[in-house]
Each structure stands twice: as structure tokens, then as C-alpha cells.
Design a protein around this motif. Structure first.
Motif, mmCIF file in Angstrom:
data_model
loop_
_atom_site.group_PDB
_atom_site.id
_atom_site.type_symbol
_atom_site.label_atom_id
_atom_site.label_comp_id
_atom_site.label_asym_id
_atom_site.label_seq_id
_atom_site.Cartn_x
_atom_site.Cartn_y
_atom_site.Cartn_z
ATOM 1 N N HIS A 216 0.655 -1.680 0.402
ATOM 2 C CA HIS A 216 -0.017 -0.199 0.000
ATOM 3 C C HIS A 216 0.689 1.183 0.559
ATOM 4 O O HIS A 216 1.627 1.153 0.417
ATOM 5 N N ARG B 6 2.669 -1.679 5.851
ATOM 6 C CA ARG B 6 1.991 -2.919 6.320
ATOM 7 C C ARG B 6 1.046 -3.783 5.806
ATOM 8 O O ARG B 6 0.256 -4.848 5.783
ATOM 9 N N THR C 173 0.365 4.090 0.640
ATOM 10 C CA THR C 173 0.518 4.701 2.192
ATOM 11 C C THR C 173 0.195 4.320 3.894
ATOM 12 O O THR C 173 1.116 4.959 4.777
ATOM 13 N N ASP C 174 0.286 2.430 3.619
ATOM 14 C CA ASP C 174 0.122 1.386 4.979
ATOM 15 C C ASP C 174 1.475 0.705 4.588
ATOM 16 O O ASP C 174 1.095 0.216 3.621
#
Length: 157
Positions: free
Chosen positions: A88, A93, A90-91
Motif C-alpha cells: 500500500h 504494512r 501510504t500504509d
């Protein structure tokens, strides 16, 4: 059934039959083009993935199915080369599901086929009547759903 028998059907039946006929033709033609492993549910998922990808949670909410069911669909589509999981943006994880080149090819084929079907229907009833039909259905849907597409329980492929 002949024409007069069809014209005696209620509106819901006619709309359902026209939808089914369109989806059946779409998938027959996709199969002829080498996309025989695509099902209508996959197309619904693609609508949510386009253009920038979607998370499993977004797909689950959009399709109204469990995250586990989404995961199985993504596994199938990934195995067949239509989607891939990426980190992802922006994330770090999380994962985002995006279309592959093959995924974009089936989307483009779908668009071309549905344009041809609509063109054929326009030839059958006339382009003016087709525009009127689309306009009238749009008005009815808009009024019945207070202008919110989100009120629909099932996305359209």
C-alpha cells in the motif's frame, strides 16, 4: 417466446432479461477472446479496483462480502494473471490490489463489447429512443435513490 409474449412481461422481468442477455453475451465473447476464466463477480471487483487499486477491506465493503471471500477471489484472479497485490502506498504494512496488464486488457475488451451491444440495440430501436430509454431509466433511478449511487446493493460490471 415471440415479441408479443415479451411485451406482456412486467418491467422488472424485462430489465432482468435484458441485463442477463447482456451479461451472457459479454461473457461468451470474453471467453472467445481468451478470458473464459472471468465471471461477473470479477467484473464487479474490477470496478472497485479501477483506476488506482483497492484494499481488501474496500473490496469487501463494495461487494458486500466477507474479507475471506475477497481474499479467495483475489487469489484466483492473481493466479490467472488479472490482478496483483502491492504494498500500500501510504500504509507499508497493508496491501493494495491492482490490475495487471491482462486485467486492463479484459476491462478494455469488456468496454468494447458493451459498446457494441448498446450500438446494436440502438440500431434496433433507433438512437433517439435509446437515448430516451437511458434518460428515463436514469431519472427513475436517480429519483428512487435520492441521487445516491451508494444506495445500490450490487455494483454493475
Amino acid at each position: 417466446m415471440n415479441h408479443s409474449e415479451f411485451s406482456e412481461l412486467d418491467l422488472t422481468s424485462l430489465l432482468s432479461l435484458s441485463y442477463s442477455a447482456t451479461i451472457n453475451e459479454l461473457h461468451e465473447r470474453l471467453s472467445e477472446l481468451g478470458f473464459g476464466d472471468i465471471r461477473p463477480a470479477h467484473g464487479f471487483m474490477f470496478k472497485c479496483i479501477i483506476p488506482n487499486g483497492a484494499t481488501g477491506i474496500e473490496l469487501s465493503e463494495y461487494l458486500g462480502i466477507t474479507k475471506q471471500a475477497v481474499s479467495k477471489m483475489v487469489d484466483y484472479l492473481e493466479k490467472n494473471g488479472y490482478v496483483m497485490r502491492q504494498t500500500h502506498p501510504t500504509d507499508k504494512r497493508g496491501k493494495i490490489i491492482v490490475l495487471t496488464e491482462r486485467g486492463w486488457l479484459v476491462v478494455k475488451a469488456k468496454e468494447k463489447i458493451l459498446t457494441e451491444v448498446e450500438g446494436r440495440w440502438s440500431e434496433n430501436i433507433g438512437s433517439e429512443r435509446m437515448q430516451m430509454l437511458k434518460g428515463d431509466l436514469s431519472k427513475l433511478i436517480f429519483k428512487e435513490n435520492e441521487g445516491k449511487l451508494s444506495s445500490f446493493s450490487r455494483p454493475i460490471w
